[in-house]
Write a protein that holds these residues in place. Structure first.
Motif, PDB file in Angstrom:
ATOM      1  N   TRP A 724       1.150  -1.202   0.435  1.00  0.00           N
ATOM      2  CA  TRP A 724      -0.077  -0.290   0.004  1.00  0.00           C
ATOM      3  C   TRP A 724       0.997   0.984   0.137  1.00  0.00           C
ATOM      4  CZ3 TRP A 724      -5.140   2.286   1.875  1.00  0.00           C
ATOM      5  CH2 TRP A 724      -6.036   1.484   1.268  1.00  0.00           C
ATOM      6  N   GLN A 725      -0.156   2.100  -1.032  1.00  0.00           N
ATOM      7  CA  GLN A 725       0.898   3.710  -0.562  1.00  0.00           C
ATOM      8  C   GLN A 725       0.487   4.488  -0.359  1.00  0.00           C
ATOM      9  OE1 GLN A 725       3.741   5.022  -3.332  1.00  0.00           O
ATOM     10  NE2 GLN A 725       4.503   2.284  -4.058  1.00  0.00           N
ATOM     11  N   CYS A 726       0.517   5.104   0.780  1.00  0.00           N
ATOM     12  CA  CYS A 726      -1.243   6.411   0.956  1.00  0.00           C
ATOM     13  C   CYS A 726      -0.743   7.903   0.767  1.00  0.00           C
ATOM     14  CB  CYS A 726      -1.659   5.913   2.435  1.00  0.00           C
ATOM     15  SG  CYS A 726      -2.942   6.162   2.815  1.00  0.00           S
ATOM     16  N   HIS A 727      -0.743   8.444  -0.377  1.00  0.00           N
ATOM     17  CA  HIS A 727      -0.985  10.243   0.086  1.00  0.00           C
ATOM     18  C   HIS A 727      -1.560  11.031   0.907  1.00  0.00           C
ATOM     19  CE1 HIS A 727       2.111   7.857  -2.759  1.00  0.00           C
ATOM     20  NE2 HIS A 727       1.380   7.452  -3.295  1.00  0.00           N
ATOM     21  N   LEU A 728      -1.059  12.100   0.925  1.00  0.00           N
ATOM     22  CA  LEU A 728      -2.175  13.422   1.182  1.00  0.00           C
ATOM     23  C   LEU A 728      -1.153  14.235   0.509  1.00  0.00           C
ATOM     24  CD1 LEU A 728      -1.244  13.262   5.272  1.00  0.00           C
ATOM     25  CD2 LEU A 728      -3.575  13.125   3.938  1.00  0.00           C
ATOM     26  N   ALA A 729      -2.233  14.739  -0.513  1.00  0.00           N
ATOM     27  CA  ALA A 729      -2.611  15.357  -1.653  1.00  0.00           C
ATOM     28  C   ALA A 729      -2.026  16.678  -1.460  1.00  0.00           C
ATOM     29  CB  ALA A 729      -3.579  15.583  -2.766  1.00  0.00           C
ATOM     30  N   HIS A 730      -0.964  17.107  -2.111  1.00  0.00           N
ATOM     31  CA  HIS A 730      -0.861  18.865  -2.121  1.00  0.00           C
ATOM     32  C   HIS A 730       0.229  19.425  -0.610  1.00  0.00           C
ATOM     33  CE1 HIS A 730      -2.383  18.701  -5.951  1.00  0.00           C
ATOM     34  NE2 HIS A 730      -3.951  18.544  -5.617  1.00  0.00           N
ATOM     35  N   GLY A 731       0.050  18.206  -0.098  1.00  0.00           N
ATOM     36  CA  GLY A 731       1.272  18.814   1.069  1.00  0.00           C
ATOM     37  C   GLY A 731       0.332  19.130   2.249  1.00  0.00           C
ATOM     38  N   ALA A 732      -1.168  18.034   1.895  1.00  0.00           N
ATOM     39  CA  ALA A 732      -2.140  18.342   3.315  1.00  0.00           C
ATOM     40  C   ALA A 732      -1.678  17.796   3.806  1.00  0.00           C
ATOM     41  CB  ALA A 732      -3.665  18.069   2.701  1.00  0.00           C
TER      42      ALA A 732
END
Length: 791
Positions: A724-732
Motif C-alpha cells: 500500500w502507498q497512501c499519499h496526502l494530496a498537495h502537502g495537506a
C-alpha cells in the motif's frame, strides 16, 4: 464355486469365509429392521433404544470398523454424535418450509417431515465441516441451491424419459403415418412454445430436435429432384414476402417512416413478429448432409429486423425468441413521449420499458457501428409529461415524491427470464428510468455499448438482477445513479404481478417454477469499462436477498464519481463470496471502496461476505463534489458534517467472522487530507461513538465522521493489507491515523505499507488497533507507529 483345498486340520479358508457370511447374513436379517427403526426415531427425536441382538464376534468387529457409512460424505467429520444436532437441523428445515408455504394443504404437510429429512441428509453429507453444516446464516441459501440441483436432476431424468418414450413411439408407429403426425406435432409445439415456462420449453426443443432428425432420416433415400422441390417449398412457406427469403425484415417494407414524428409501433412490431416466425421455421432446419450430431453444435438462425437510417418513433416493443434488432449506421429508435397510448405494463414486476421480453431466448440488439446506432429514450420530455399526468390525476402514482416513481418511468430495455441475450455496438441514451435491466436471465453479453443516461433522477446504467453468466465488456457509461449495479432480489418477485402477459405459473407446481430463480447473481465478468456516476460506479447491492458469487471486475476506469468506485453490500441476508477486482483506476472520486454487512428491516439474519480480493488500484479522492457537472445529480447522501472519509470495511457486531478473508493488495491511494477537529472528531478512546446503523441505507458516508483517513475496518476477520502507498494530496495534513482496526480478528498488515513522509500528527499513531487478536505486523512496519487502544 470351487473351494480351496484344506490341510486336513479343520475347515479351509473358503469354508471359514462361507460360514462367516452365513453368520453375518443371519444377524443382518434379525437386526437390520430394528436398527433402521432406531435411526429413524433418533432423527425425529423419539428414540426408544432397545438392545440389539447378540452377534458373532467377527461380524461385530467388521461392523465396528464400518459403523459410519463414509460413502458419499464430504470432509470425513460426520459421526453418530451428531444425531442431536441433526434433529435440531431437521426442525429448522421444517420451520423454513412451513414459512415458505403458510397455507399449504394437509397432504403437503404430511409429507413435510420426510422432505425435511431428505434435505437434511443431503446437507449433512455435502458439508465440508460441522461449522458449514450448522451455519444458520447460509442455511436458506444452501437449501435453495439444493432444491435447484434436485430440480435439475429431475428435469434431466424427465427429458431422458421423454426422449426414450418418443423413440419408442417412432419405432411403433406405421411408417406411412409418421410424416403427417410429425408435422402436426411440430406445429403444435411451435404454437405452444411462445407461452411455455422456460424448463418446459427446453424439454420441447429437445423433442423437436429429435423430430427434425427423424425428418432427415425419413427423406434421405428420396430422389434428388423430389428433395429439391420439397426444400424450396419449405423456404417459400416459412418466409414472409417482405423478407426477400434471406431472413431480413426491413421496417420500411412494413410502412415505417423515419421522420421523427410518425408513431411506428405497429409496423416495427409486425416486422419483429415475422422475424420470430422465421426463427421458428429455420432454427432446426438442416441440410441432409449435416453431421448426425448437428443439433449439439447448431448455429442459431435469427430473424433480423433492420432499422435503416432515420429517426423512427415508437412505443414499447415486445421481443420474441430468435429476433435480432439491427441498426444500420444513422438509425435512431426514439421513444414516444405519449405515456398513456404507447406504453403497457406487461413485465412481471409491472415496470415499463421501450424494449421488453419475458421468457424468450436468443435475443440480439446490434448496431452496424458503435456511433450512429442509437436507442433514444427521450427521458426528460417523457418524465416531465408523466409528471404532468400525475399532477392532473390522470395517472395514479402511490409512490410519488415530487417526481414520478421508477415504476411510472419507462426504461430503454427490460428482459426477464431470458437466455442467450446479446447487446452490442449501440448507444443507449437518456431513458426516463433505468437504462437497461436484465432480471433472472442467463447468458447475457453487453459488449461495446455506450450508455448516456443522465436525463432524469435515479437512472442506473446497467442493472443485473439475479442473473447468471453475464459479460459486461468495453462499455462507456455515464449516469446520475449507479453505473453497473448487481442486485439479488426476492426469488418470487418476478412471479407475483397479475398484469403479466406471460404468467404461466401453476399453483400446483410452485416449487418447480422457482428452481431457476433461486440462485442469485452468479458468474459475472466486468472488463474494460469506463464509468462516470453521480452515485457508485460498480455496486453489489443494495437489494441483497439471495447471493452474489464469482464476480470478476478488471481494467475499469472511473472518473467524476461522487460515491464509491466499488461498493459491496449485503444488507438483506445475502451471501457474497469470491469477488475479485483488479486493475482499477479512479480519478476524482468520493470513495474508492465500501464493504458493508448490515441488517435492514425484514431481514431475519445477517448474510456473509467472504473471499474478496481488490488489488492493483490507483485512486485519488476529491475533497469537493465530483459530480458537480451533472444537471440532475444523484440521490442526496448523509447530511452529517464530516472530514474526508476513508475506505470502509464494516461488518455486524454479533460476529466479526461474517466478514472474512478480505485482501487489499497493491494500492496507490491519494486522499485530500485537510481534516480538522473543528469540523468533526472521533477520538481513538471513543471508538464506540461511531454508530452501528445496521438498518441504514449503505453508503460510504453512513456513519458520518470516521477516525481514519486511509482505511477503517470494524467487525471483520482475516483482513490482509499489503503493498500500500497512501499519499496526502498537495502537502495537506490530517490529524487522524491512516488505518484504524476495531474488533478485527486475524489481520495482516504489510509488507510494503508506505505512509506519507509528512503531514500527519507526529505525536499520533498511523495504525490504531482495538480488540484485534492475532494481528501480524510485517517487519517493515515501524512499531512506534502502532497504537493498541484499550477497550
Amino acid at each position: 464355486m470351487q473351494q480351496p483345498p484344506t490341510n486336513g486340520q479343520g475347515p479351509g479358508p473358503g469354508v471359514q469365509y462361507q460360514q462367516q457370511q452365513q453368520q453375518q447374513q443371519a444377524y443382518m436379517q434379525q437386526a437390520a429392521p430394528q436398527q433402521q427403526q432406531q435411526r429413524q426415531q433418533s432423527l425425529t427425536g423419539t428414540t426408544n433404544y432397545a438392545p440389539a441382538p447378540a452377534q458373532p464376534q467377527q461380524v461385530q468387529q467388521q461392523q465396528q470398523q464400518q459403523h459410519f457409512p463414509h460413502q458419499g460424505l464430504n470432509g470425513g467429520w460426520q459421526s453418530d454424535k451428531d444425531y442431536h444436532d441433526r434433529r435440531k437441523m431437521i426442525a429448522k428445515i421444517v420451520h423454513l418450509l412451513q414459512q415458505r408455504k403458510p397455507n399449504a394443504p394437509p397432504e403437503w404437510l404430511k409429507k413435510l417431515p420426510q422432505m425435511a429429512k431428505r434435505l437434511e441428509e443431503s446437507l449433512y453429507r455435502s458439508a465440508k465441516s460441522f461449522a458449514e453444516y450448522n451455519d444458520a446464516g447460509t442455511l436458506k441459501m444452501r437449501l435453495q441451491q439444493l432444491a435447484v440441483n434436485i430440480g435439475m436432476k429431475t428435469k434431466k431424468m424427465q427429458q431422458q424419459q421423454a426422449i426414450l418414450q418418443h423413440q419408442k413411439t417412432q419405432t411403433a408407429r406405421p411408417l406411412q403415418q409418421q410424416p403427417q403426425q410429425q408435422q402436426h406435432t411440430k406445429k403444435t409445439r411451435q404454437a405452444s412454445n411462445r407461452s411455455m415456462a422456460p424448463h418446459l420449453l427446453e424439454q420441447s426443443l429437445l423433442e423437436e430436435e429429435e423430430d427434425e432428425e427423424d425428418d432427415c432420416h425419413e427423406h434421405e433415400n428420396e430422389p434428388d429432384s423430389t428433395r429439391t422441390n420439397r426444400n424450396s417449398n419449405n423456404n417459400r412457406n416459412s418466409s414472409n414476402s417482405n423478407s426477400n427469403n434471406n431472413g431480413c425484415f426491413n421496417i420500411l417494407d412494413y410502412g415505417a417512416v423515419g421522420d421523427d414524428s410518425t408513431i411506428n409501433t405497429k409496423a416495427i412490431q409486425e416486422a419483429m413478429n415475422d422475424a420470430h416466425q422465421y426463427y421458428l421455421d429455420h432454427n432446426h432446419n438442416h441440410n441432409d448432409n449435416d453431421d448426425d450430431n448437428h443439433h449439439h453444435h447448431q448455429v442459431i438462425v435469427h430473424g433480423r429486423v433492420v432499422i435503416p437510417p432515420g429517426t423512427f418513433v415508437t412505443g414499447n416493443l415486445v421481443f420474441q425468441s430468435g429476433t435480432e434488432l439491427y441498426f444500420q449506421r444513422g438509425a435512431t429508435l426514439a421513444a414516444s413521449t405519449d405515456r398513456l397510448s404507447d406504453y403497457q405494463s406487461t413485465t412481471p414486476r409491472g415496470w415499463l420499458a421501450l424494449l421488453r421480453a419475458v421468457d424468450q431466448e436468443y435475443l440480439l440488439i446490434t448496431g452496424e457501428t458503435l456511433h450512429g446506432c442509437i436507442v433514444d429514450g427521450r427521458g426528460r420530455a417523457l418524465a416531465v409529461a408523466i409528471d404532468d399526468l400525475i399532477r392532473r390525476g390522470t395517472i395514479h402514482d402511490p409512490d410519488y415524491t415530487n417526481r414520478p416513481s421508477e415504476r411510472q418511468r419507462p426504461q430503454n430495455i427490460e428482459f426477464v427470464r431470458c437466455t442467450h441475450v446479446r447487446v452490442t455496438q449501440l448507444q443507449l441514451n437518456h431513458p426516463a428510468g433505468w437504462n437497461q435491466c436484465y432480471q433472472h436471465c442467463r447468458h447475457v453479453t453487453i459488449d461495446n455499448v455506450v450508455v448516456r443516461s443522465d436525463a432524469y433522477w435515479n437512472n442506473d446504467g446497467i442493472d443485473i438482477v439475479d442473473c447468471r453468466h453475464v459479460q459486461i465488456h468495453h462499455c462507456d457509461i455515464n449516469c446520475p445513479d449507479d453505473g453497473i449495479c448487481l442486485k439479488s432480489e426476492s426469488p418470487r418477485s418476478v412471479h407475483n404481478d397479475d398484469d403479466s402477459d406471460n404468467n404461466n405459473d401453476n399453483d400446483d407446481n410452485d416449487d418447480d417454477d422457482d428452481d431457476d430463480d433461486l440462485l442469485g447473481v452468479y458468474n459475472v465478468s466486468i472488463r474494460h469499462c469506463r464509468i462516470r456516476s453521480s452515485a457508485s460506479a460498480i455496486k453489489l447491492g443494495t437489494s441483497s436477498k439471495v447471493a452474489f458469487q464469482h464476480i470478476r471486475i478488471e481494467h475499469v476506469t472511473v472518473y467524476d464519481t461522487v460515491r464509491s468506485l466499488l461498493a459491496i453490500e449485503s444488507v438483506d441476508g445475502a451471501l457474497i463470496e469470491h469477488v475479485t477486482a483488479r486493475h482499477l483506476v479512479a480519478r476524482n472520486t468520493g470513495n474508492p471502496l465500501l464493504i458493508r454487512l448490515g441488517q435492514r428491516r425484514g431481514c431475519d439474519a445477517p448474510g456473509t461476505i467472504r473471499h474478496v480480493s481488490v488489488s492493483h488500484v490507483v485512486a485519488d479522492v476529491s475533497r469537493t463534489a465530483p459530480d458537480g457537472a451533472y444537471d440532475i445529480r444523484g440521490p442526496p447522501g448523509n447530511d452529517v458534517y464530516h472530514n474526508p472519509l476513508p475506505c470502509s470495511i464494516v461488518g455486524h457486531p454479533q460476529d466479526c467472522r461474517r466478514i472474512q478473508d478480505i485482501t487489499l493488495d497493491h494500492w496507490d491511494l491519494t486522499v485530500p487530507g485537510r481534516a480538522t477537529r473543528a469540523m468533526a472528531h472521533v477520538p481513538l478512546w471513543q471508538l464506540d461513538n461511531v454508530p452501528e446503523r445496521l438498518d441504514g441505507y449503505p453508503e460510504y458516508n453512513l456513519w458520518g465522521e470516521l477516525p481514519a483517513y486511509g482505511l477503517y475496518v470494524r467487525h471483520a476477520s482475516g483482513v490482509t493489507l499489503r503493498n500500500w502507498q497512501c499519499h496526502l494530496a498537495h502537502g495537506a495534513t490530517d490529524f487522524r491515523p491512516a488505518f484504524v482496526l476495531d474488533d478485527v480478528d486475524s489481520a495482516t498488515m504489510g509488507p510494503n505499507v508506505r505512509l506519507p513522509v509528512e503531514g500527519w500528527d507526529d505525536d499520533g499513531p498511523q495504525f490504531a488497533l482495538r480488540q484485534c487478536p492475532n494481528v501480524q505486523l510485517a517487519d517493515d512496519v515501524d512499531p512506534q507507529l502502532v497504537a493498541y487502544i484499550d477497550s
